[in-house]
Design a protein around this motif. Structure first.
Motif, PDB file in Angstrom:
ATOM      1  N   PHE B 104      88.867  19.494  18.483  1.00  0.00           N
ATOM      2  CA  PHE B 104      87.630  19.218  17.735  1.00  0.00           C
ATOM      3  C   PHE B 104      86.777  18.119  18.367  1.00  0.00           C
ATOM      4  CE2 PHE B 104      89.218  20.740  13.271  1.00  0.00           C
ATOM      5  CZ  PHE B 104      89.359  22.025  13.783  1.00  0.00           C
ATOM      6  N   ASP B 105      87.418  17.108  18.962  1.00  0.00           N
ATOM      7  CA  ASP B 105      86.652  15.985  19.511  1.00  0.00           C
ATOM      8  C   ASP B 105      86.337  16.150  20.992  1.00  0.00           C
ATOM      9  OD1 ASP B 105      86.726  14.694  17.095  1.00  0.00           O
ATOM     10  OD2 ASP B 105      88.462  13.453  17.607  1.00  0.00           O
ATOM     11  N   ASP B 106      86.796  17.216  21.615  1.00  0.00           N
ATOM     12  CA  ASP B 106      86.623  17.332  23.055  1.00  0.00           C
ATOM     13  C   ASP B 106      85.866  18.578  23.483  1.00  0.00           C
ATOM     14  OD1 ASP B 106      88.393  15.017  24.041  1.00  0.00           O
ATOM     15  OD2 ASP B 106      89.684  16.075  22.637  1.00  0.00           O
ATOM     16  N   LEU B 107      85.686  19.517  22.569  1.00  0.00           N
ATOM     17  CA  LEU B 107      84.895  20.701  22.896  1.00  0.00           C
ATOM     18  C   LEU B 107      83.665  20.744  21.998  1.00  0.00           C
ATOM     19  CD1 LEU B 107      87.645  23.467  23.311  1.00  0.00           C
ATOM     20  CD2 LEU B 107      86.540  22.107  25.091  1.00  0.00           C
ATOM     21  N   TYR B 108      82.610  21.347  22.516  1.00  0.00           N
ATOM     22  CA  TYR B 108      81.400  21.472  21.725  1.00  0.00           C
ATOM     23  C   TYR B 108      81.645  22.416  20.540  1.00  0.00           C
ATOM     24  CZ  TYR B 108      79.002  19.119  25.522  1.00  0.00           C
ATOM     25  OH  TYR B 108      78.622  18.196  26.450  1.00  0.00           O
ATOM     26  N   TYR B 109      80.824  22.243  19.544  1.00  0.00           N
ATOM     27  CA  TYR B 109      80.957  23.020  18.321  1.00  0.00           C
ATOM     28  C   TYR B 109      80.972  24.524  18.604  1.00  0.00           C
ATOM     29  CZ  TYR B 109      79.934  24.742  13.610  1.00  0.00           C
ATOM     30  OH  TYR B 109      79.977  25.398  12.420  1.00  0.00           O
ATOM     31  N   SER B 110      80.048  24.969  19.458  1.00  0.00           N
ATOM     32  CA  SER B 110      79.925  26.411  19.674  1.00  0.00           C
ATOM     33  C   SER B 110      81.180  27.000  20.318  1.00  0.00           C
ATOM     34  CB  SER B 110      78.695  26.711  20.533  1.00  0.00           C
ATOM     35  OG  SER B 110      78.661  25.855  21.651  1.00  0.00           O
ATOM     36  N   GLU B 111      81.844  26.220  21.154  1.00  0.00           N
ATOM     37  CA  GLU B 111      83.060  26.748  21.782  1.00  0.00           C
ATOM     38  C   GLU B 111      84.201  26.849  20.765  1.00  0.00           C
ATOM     39  OE1 GLU B 111      84.186  25.055  25.496  1.00  0.00           O
ATOM     40  OE2 GLU B 111      85.932  26.379  25.661  1.00  0.00           O
ATOM     41  N   ILE B 112      84.313  25.871  19.892  1.00  0.00           N
ATOM     42  CA  ILE B 112      85.345  25.938  18.849  1.00  0.00           C
ATOM     43  C   ILE B 112      85.094  27.164  17.962  1.00  0.00           C
ATOM     44  CG2 ILE B 112      86.281  24.803  16.785  1.00  0.00           C
ATOM     45  CD1 ILE B 112      87.181  23.282  19.146  1.00  0.00           C
ATOM     46  N   GLU B 113      83.844  27.409  17.611  1.00  0.00           N
ATOM     47  CA  GLU B 113      83.528  28.560  16.765  1.00  0.00           C
ATOM     48  C   GLU B 113      83.913  29.868  17.463  1.00  0.00           C
ATOM     49  OE1 GLU B 113      82.240  28.734  13.372  1.00  0.00           O
ATOM     50  OE2 GLU B 113      83.281  26.846  13.694  1.00  0.00           O
ATOM     51  N   SER B 243      80.174  11.927  23.957  1.00  0.00           N
ATOM     52  CA  SER B 243      78.949  12.506  24.503  1.00  0.00           C
ATOM     53  C   SER B 243      77.834  11.474  24.586  1.00  0.00           C
ATOM     54  CB  SER B 243      78.505  13.690  23.638  1.00  0.00           C
ATOM     55  OG  SER B 243      78.159  13.241  22.344  1.00  0.00           O
TER      56      SER B 243
END
Lengths: 442, 442
Positions: B104-113, B243
């Motif tokens: 959660f803290d290392d990937l952008y939101y869109s990639e997690i989704e 970031s």
């Protein structure tokens, strides 16, 4: 902390960018967008600051800043944490938005989840796409900041003529405040910044051959060029989009190292000198028969130009010379072909066709590992939209800024080719990095 | 592309790290974790690569790599995109996890989704915390990589004795394979890498005074130091977490520029030379009466040590001298006080108390803008957990690596103080950056 775009004389530029953001918001049916990433805040303010800019589609934006930044006008409001935003908006008489954009591609997952709770009653949508859309077509000010020394040989009047053209065409692309902008660009401050950005990249490249000494490694050569870059004012820092793109101040590839693949998505690879940063110079000694490709970063004032030139050590053979000329032929072809309305992917397809006709397909855009693009947008970040790859259907628009880099790798020789940064005009591409493209011997 | 930790001779180190990750997974009740961020993949493989490492809590991990990386063993599987992962797992007879950790803290939101859709039937939980927990206490190999030249004056036998102690204590902290590690560290390759990382940072600092010339600007001075750093092998790239943290190769602050706040969360500020990177050197000319603080980055082999020393131009007055000595007194105090079981926040509180007793509270950790920490973890990234601030309740553990930087800003003079990188041992702190701490004149 100064925010150039929020000062009185820059208010038009801020309004212009805001109108582009709002146009994109309308397309995406957003009532508001909350911008928190460094790059997009820099776009909106011209400065770097911790905080969030809240932009409703139909009211004035509010810039929530976190100390040490201080509120310095109507638009500012100081906060310690984003949870304070809804109450502060309510105090100003703003409604909570029904649908708000958050930067899905620019903020980490955990921060979006935190902001989602702050706007618990709102529908959450992607704000990154909106900001990308707004930034896709550059404002005249941005083009000026990125424009190279096209202007430097001109007298005052002819310079004004050229700027007027840039403004006139922006009106067509954006249908907006171009003439108002014309006045801003004439200020000495603007012209100075514009020169800063452009002149220095070329000035550094004109000193590259004097950095070379026989028997040097590629890394030593790169370090000497970095030193000149820094002394000329390069900030020594490359903003690259994407959590998986990393590089120091650029790439220098000599001989067979150019054919070593890299895990990063740059046009060329290179082994690097340590597994923690596997890209670029490898410590190889530059010897006769090698080509040396220099793709070192500009970045003097917050904007980047991207530029590659090649040199040789001794003789490199006919195929390498032919590849280098083919790269220049591709650039000449695209410079007159590319214009508003042309599909970005067509640039890649034309380039690949020219390489194929020259019998150079097998070494076009890499050899052991190939990439499927010949360029990319460039601006605040080195790698912006669009990507010039075969399947990209983006239609070019006036004032897009593109780095185009048809490159070849001849395994036993090294990398060959030229990269320039261009601005799209209705007469074709205007070169922002006009520097000798010959393949000279070091 | 080489992955040092996945090669045969590094397999123990990989197993050790994997066991630490699995311990943290068990605490967080995760059946699997999928690691995709560059920093955490570097931790797990010792290399940089595009892809995802899938780690089930009770089976062998699978490393899904994206070209140009190639599968080179049992553990590897090549993919083009993450959507292929579930089928490939099924083909290997792996169950889809009931609960999976994503960063959660290392990937952008869109990639997690995107990954959430890939694991649509799994419960999604935070994997960043798990990886941070695993990385909090360093393995002996990591400590060795970060250890400075403590070893360089020792003969072979006493060196082995020191390493044995490091290993013995790791056993206590981790309850695991310390003795197996002892053999690895004795290899010449290991000792060389360890020396690489440590020796060069101090070696560069020993040449800083020779970079100075009268009448220089702070920026020119910094550039000369960068040049020495690069020539000594520094990779010219600083991995900073978050970031919103940005910097080039470090910070050099002269005179009143040290009292200019910066929006970034570094211990000290500085105006920078352009609004796009408002931190550090500002182009001020270094004049008599100023102090000059050098906080330039190590980073020779994928790990960072963090180190600050100060110099003076002419006379700087009694208060500045007193502040510098107070910084050293704080370090001496913490070196013997800090040990396993001590609360991280207590280090900050002790330091603040010593500064207060010296009557220096108003300039401790900044003046116009103050920060509320005196140090931070350091490793692959410059700013790792824990943060040494008053309210941090983390208990120190053996082999944590900490940068401690009690600093002062005297507005009319500049910044004063010393920063060292330490490893926590059961006898206190061991200094990984042992270099003269005197306030010498340039």
């Amino acid at each position: 902390m100064k925010f150039p775009l929020l000062t009185r004389d820059m208010v038009n530029e801020f309004e212009l960018r805001l109108s582009k953001v709002r146009m994109a918001m309308t397309e995406a049916r957003l009532d508001a967008v909350l911008v928190g990433s460094t790059v997009n805040l820099f776009y909106l303010t011209g400065g770097v600051c911790r905080g969030y800019m809240y932009i409703p589609v139909d009211r004035e934006p509010v810039f929530f800043v976190i100390p040490p930044a201080e509120p310095a006008g109507e638009i500012f409001s100081q906060i310690r944490k984003p949870e304070q935003i809804p109450d502060l908006l309510a105090a100003k008489g703003y409604d909570i938005p029904a649908r708000i954009g958050l930067e899905f591609d620019d903020l980490y997952y955990s921060e979006i989840e935190r902001l989602r709770k702050v706007f618990a009653s709102s529908e959450i949508a992607d704000g990154s796409r909106v900001m990308r859309r707004a930034r896709l077509v550059k404002t005249p000010y941005e083009v000026d900041r990125m424009r190279d020394d096209g202007l430097r040989h001109c007298a005052v009047y002819s310079r004004i003529d050229r700027l007027r053209k840039v403004f006139a065409s922006s009106e067509i692309a954006d249908g907006s405040r171009v003439m108002r902008r014309a006045r801003l660009v004439k200020t000495p401050y603007e012209v100075d910044r514009m020169r800063d950005d452009g002149l220095r990249h070329c000035a550094v490249y004109s000193r590259i051959d004097s950095c070379y000494r026989e028997g040097m490694t590629d890394l030593e050569f790169q370090i000497e060029i970095e030193h000149v870059l820094r002394m000329e004012g390069c900030l020594g820092f490359l903003r690259v989009a994407g959590s998986r793109m990393e590089i120091n101040m650029g790439s220098l590839l000599a001989g067979p190292n150019a054919d070593v693949p890299s895990p990063y998505d740059f046009s060329m690879g290179g082994a690097g000198v340590d597994p923690s940063l596997p890209v670029g110079a490898s410590g190889i000694i530059m010897k006769p028969g090698m080509s040396v490709m220099v793709d070192m970063n500009g970045g003097f004032n917050g904007y980047q130009t991207d530029m590659t030139r090649c040199w040789t050590v001794g003789e490199v053979g006919e195929k390498a010379l032919r590849a280098h000329e083919c790269s220049r032929a591709i650039l000449r072809d695209l410079e007159s072909f590319a214009r508003p309305g042309v599909e970005a992917g067509e640039l890649y397809r034309r380039a690949a066709r020219i390489a194929e006709e020259a019998g150079l397909s097998s070494c076009f855009m890499g050899h052991a590992h190939k990439v499927a693009f010949i360029g990319h947008g460039v601006g605040i970040e080195l790698n912006e939209a669009p990507v010039l790859m075969g399947r990209d259907r983006t239609l070019l628009e006036e004032n897009m800024t593109l780095a185009i880099e048809p490159k070849f790798v001849i395994p036993e020789v090294g990398a060959l080719g030229v990269e320039n940064t261009y601005v799209v005009t209705d007469g074709g591409l205007e070169n922002l990095t006009p520097f000798n493209e010959n393949l000279a011997a070091l």
